[in-house]
Design a protein around this motif. Structure first.
Motif, mmCIF file in Angstrom:
data_model
loop_
_atom_site.group_PDB
_atom_site.id
_atom_site.type_symbol
_atom_site.label_atom_id
_atom_site.label_comp_id
_atom_site.label_asym_id
_atom_site.label_seq_id
_atom_site.Cartn_x
_atom_site.Cartn_y
_atom_site.Cartn_z
ATOM 1 N N THR A 258 -85.283 20.856 31.519
ATOM 2 C CA THR A 258 -85.081 19.609 32.266
ATOM 3 C C THR A 258 -84.880 18.441 31.302
ATOM 4 O O THR A 258 -84.020 17.582 31.511
ATOM 5 C CB THR A 258 -86.305 19.331 33.173
ATOM 6 O OG1 THR A 258 -86.560 20.507 33.939
ATOM 7 C CG2 THR A 258 -86.045 18.167 34.098
ATOM 8 N N GLN A 259 -85.680 18.437 30.237
ATOM 9 C CA GLN A 259 -85.561 17.361 29.236
ATOM 10 C C GLN A 259 -84.183 17.368 28.584
ATOM 11 O O GLN A 259 -83.573 16.328 28.375
ATOM 12 C CB GLN A 259 -86.614 17.567 28.146
ATOM 13 C CG GLN A 259 -87.681 16.493 28.158
ATOM 14 C CD GLN A 259 -88.630 16.679 26.985
ATOM 15 O OE1 GLN A 259 -89.038 17.788 26.689
ATOM 16 N NE2 GLN A 259 -88.977 15.607 26.319
ATOM 17 N N MET B 25 -77.403 13.991 30.151
ATOM 18 C CA MET B 25 -76.871 13.075 31.163
ATOM 19 C C MET B 25 -77.028 11.612 30.750
ATOM 20 O O MET B 25 -76.128 10.800 30.953
ATOM 21 C CB MET B 25 -77.568 13.297 32.514
ATOM 22 C CG MET B 25 -77.200 14.617 33.145
ATOM 23 S SD MET B 25 -75.405 14.777 33.273
ATOM 24 C CE MET B 25 -75.264 16.239 34.224
ATOM 25 N N MET B 26 -78.190 11.286 30.170
ATOM 26 C CA MET B 26 -78.408 9.888 29.763
ATOM 27 C C MET B 26 -77.447 9.496 28.643
ATOM 28 O O MET B 26 -76.902 8.402 28.633
ATOM 29 C CB MET B 26 -79.861 9.681 29.320
ATOM 30 C CG MET B 26 -80.788 9.551 30.500
ATOM 31 S SD MET B 26 -82.382 8.834 30.101
ATOM 32 C CE MET B 26 -83.042 9.912 28.903
ATOM 33 N N CYS C 23 -74.976 21.990 32.099
ATOM 34 C CA CYS C 23 -76.269 22.029 32.793
ATOM 35 C C CYS C 23 -76.509 23.399 33.421
ATOM 36 O O CYS C 23 -77.630 23.913 33.403
ATOM 37 C CB CYS C 23 -76.334 20.947 33.864
ATOM 38 S SG CYS C 23 -76.601 19.318 33.155
ATOM 39 N N HIS D 30 -71.620 19.260 34.043
ATOM 40 C CA HIS D 30 -72.268 20.160 35.019
ATOM 41 C C HIS D 30 -72.173 21.624 34.572
ATOM 42 O O HIS D 30 -73.048 22.429 34.884
ATOM 43 C CB HIS D 30 -71.693 19.963 36.430
ATOM 44 C CG HIS D 30 -70.256 20.369 36.568
ATOM 45 N ND1 HIS D 30 -69.223 19.474 36.437
ATOM 46 C CD2 HIS D 30 -69.687 21.573 36.808
ATOM 47 C CE1 HIS D 30 -68.077 20.114 36.598
ATOM 48 N NE2 HIS D 30 -68.322 21.386 36.814
ATOM 49 N N GLU E 165 -73.931 8.582 29.656
ATOM 50 C CA GLU E 165 -73.710 7.361 30.429
ATOM 51 C C GLU E 165 -73.058 6.302 29.555
ATOM 52 O O GLU E 165 -72.575 5.299 30.039
ATOM 53 C CB GLU E 165 -75.039 6.837 30.981
ATOM 54 C CG GLU E 165 -75.449 7.562 32.249
ATOM 55 C CD GLU E 165 -76.748 7.039 32.828
ATOM 56 O OE1 GLU E 165 -77.108 5.893 32.523
ATOM 57 O OE2 GLU E 165 -77.384 7.782 33.585
ATOM 58 N N LYS F 298 -81.392 18.595 29.836
ATOM 59 C CA LYS F 298 -80.381 18.148 30.806
ATOM 60 C C LYS F 298 -80.417 16.629 30.954
ATOM 61 O O LYS F 298 -79.378 15.978 30.982
ATOM 62 C CB LYS F 298 -80.632 18.796 32.173
ATOM 63 C CG LYS F 298 -80.222 20.249 32.246
ATOM 64 C CD LYS F 298 -80.398 20.742 33.677
ATOM 65 C CE LYS F 298 -81.050 22.097 33.704
ATOM 66 N NZ LYS F 298 -81.459 22.536 35.008
ATOM 67 N N SER F 299 -81.622 16.059 31.059
ATOM 68 C CA SER F 299 -81.700 14.610 31.271
ATOM 69 C C SER F 299 -81.204 13.859 30.036
ATOM 70 O O SER F 299 -80.551 12.831 30.149
ATOM 71 C CB SER F 299 -83.121 14.180 31.645
ATOM 72 O OG SER F 299 -83.945 14.201 30.518
ATOM 73 N N MET F 300 -81.468 14.420 28.849
ATOM 74 C CA MET F 300 -80.980 13.761 27.628
ATOM 75 C C MET F 300 -79.453 13.793 27.591
ATOM 76 O O MET F 300 -78.796 12.805 27.269
ATOM 77 C CB MET F 300 -81.548 14.461 26.401
ATOM 78 C CG MET F 300 -81.364 13.656 25.132
ATOM 79 S SD MET F 300 -82.111 14.481 23.722
ATOM 80 C CE MET F 300 -80.802 15.573 23.251
ATOM 81 N N ARG G 273 -89.717 22.693 31.475
ATOM 82 C CA ARG G 273 -89.801 21.288 31.041
ATOM 83 C C ARG G 273 -88.756 21.012 29.962
ATOM 84 O O ARG G 273 -88.073 19.991 29.988
ATOM 85 C CB ARG G 273 -91.207 20.992 30.522
ATOM 86 C CG ARG G 273 -91.406 19.520 30.212
ATOM 87 C CD ARG G 273 -92.767 19.218 29.625
ATOM 88 N NE ARG G 273 -93.816 19.264 30.638
ATOM 89 C CZ ARG G 273 -94.853 20.080 30.581
ATOM 90 N NH1 ARG G 273 -94.963 20.940 29.602
ATOM 91 N NH2 ARG G 273 -95.770 20.060 31.525
#
Length: 433
Positions: A338-339, A345-346, A375, A372, A349, A341-343, A335
């Motif tokens: 994943t958090q 990527m966000m 990640c 990438h 942006e 990585k998503s942070m 978890r």
């Protein structure tokens, strides 16, 4: 334009120069007579400007329409290398800084103050431990000569990066050649004589500020009086391989304030939320932070509670540090990864963030790791990596920052003893009657 210069380089200078330069940025230059002229020039291209100084970098940034590229690079070169630093502008900056320092001490959110204190405790009187804000007594001593002597040493081509996002590389290179190559700065182009290349020395220690926090926020629903504690340990620099496991660990700890709802940013499943805020209703905040530099890093937890419960709060935090070295659940680890990585990527942006990411990475390492690649590195982190980096970290002396009513604060020795014990508990106090 990013420059490898910040408060960590002020050992031989007056403290606060970087803070001063940040406030003086985008004032009059050789080509532009005033700040208004700069803003009007940018306005023609729908542009905005900003300057930010941190402990190790100062960044002059402009966002504008692509058609204005040439104008923008010309303006940035002028702002960074040809500032006029007139007496009137220096005087206005003094006033602005005094006002900011006053505001800093009156804010209900003590985060900036605590960050300064924990750095001062962790790196006593060296590099990143030097104050990022200009001390009040130094504001009167700042003048053009002082600033020029600093700029001569640190604003040199080998310490600068021009970064851009949303433009063709060749175009940017062309503009750099035209406006930055071979430009003689206003302070002359002699050799830098006194560049501080000292490496951060982690000392550990405690910085305490007794302060009445009872009237910090007045109003119909005032925030109760709180005591704030930050405990940190040395982690690693962002150039080391262990940086990624530490970033995952920081995400896993997470936390936040008890006033904010447990959204995705705060993480309903992070350890500081589940084990601390959920179980101890009297704690107002428990948040993990990771500061990282090119030669060191600091992982710390900030907690706040009522002054009467300071001792218990410190013990809860020291126990969390000890538990980091224990078992890490597979679900929990996945978890956190994943958090993270998503942070990542966000954040990437938004263009200003990409620009800063490119600039800082190139400034520190001359290359850029792509999202990438990062990640992939995050995916490789195992629970054994977390355990290894934490065990190594727990062998260091702690850094402690404490602000507020400190009557019940345990001694530094007791905090240190708790962090080197098996269960993280503070030594018991025995009262002699």
């Amino acid at each position: 334009v990013l420059i490898n210069s910040g408060s960590r380089h002020e050992a031989k200078y007056l403290s606060g120069i970087a803070h001063f330069l940040e406030k003086l940025a985008f004032s009059s230059t050789a080509q532009f007579g005033s700040k208004d002229e700069i803003l009007l020039t940018l306005e023609k291209h729908g542009g905005i400007c900003d300057c930010q100084a941190s402990r190790d970098t100062i960044m002059y940034a402009v966002s504008a329409d692509t058609k204005g590229l040439d104008t923008v690079v010309n303006l940035l070169a002028d702002v960074a290398l040809q500032p006029r630093l007139s007496d009137e502008e220096v005087e206005m900056t003094r006033t602005a800084i005094r006002f900011e320092l006053e505001d800093l001490n009156m804010r209900p959110d003590p985060e900036p103050l605590l960050t300064e204190m924990i750095h001062a405790a962790a790196y006593r009187e060296n590099t990143v431990g030097l104050n990022r804000f200009c001390p009040v007594e130094n504001t009167d001593k700042m003048n053009r000569e002082v600033l020029h002597s600093y700029l001569r040493n640190y604003y040199t081509p080998d310490r600068m990066v021009l970064a851009g996002v949303g433009i063709e590389h060749e175009q940017l290179v062309e503009c750099a050649r035209k406006h930055l190559l071979g430009v003689e700065p206003v302070w002359g182009s002699g050799q830098a004589k006194e560049v501080d290349r000292s490496v951060a020395q982690y000392t550990g220690g405690i910085v305490k500020v007794e302060k009445d926090m009872s009237d910090v926020s007045l109003g119909p629903t005032p925030i109760p009086e709180l005591t704030h504690i930050m405990i940190g340990l040395e982690s690693c620099s962002f150039l080391e391989e262990d940086f990624i496991p530490f970033a995952v660990l920081n995400m896993m700890m997470g936390g936040g304030g008890s006033f904010s709802a447990g959204g995705p940013g705060k993480g309903m499943f992070t350890r500081l939320y589940l084990n601390v805020l959920n179980r101890h209703h009297w704690m107002y905040n428990a948040t993990s932070y990771h500061h990282s530099y090119e030669d060191t890093g600091l992982l710390c937890i900030h907690a706040s509670a009522d002054p009467k419960q300071v001792r218990e709060m410190v013990e809860i935090i020291t126990r969390e540090f000890i538990l980091m070295a224990g078992a890490v659940g597979e679900v929990e680890l996945e978890r956190a990864k994943t958090q993270l990585k998503s942070m990542l990527m966000m954040n990437l942006e938004s263009r200003p963030v990409i620009f800063e990411d490119v600039g800082r990475q190139v400034l520190a390492t001359n290359t850029r790791k792509l999202p990438h690649e990062l990640c992939a590195l995050i995916s490789q982190v195992k629970s054994s990596d977390i355990k290894r980096v934490v065990t190594k970290m727990l062998h260091k002396k702690p850094a402690v920052a404490a602000l507020g009513d400190l009557t019940d604060l345990p001694t530094y020795e007791h905090i240190q003893a708790a962090l080197s014990s098996k269960d993280g508990r503070l030594p018991r106090l025995y009262r002699l009657f």
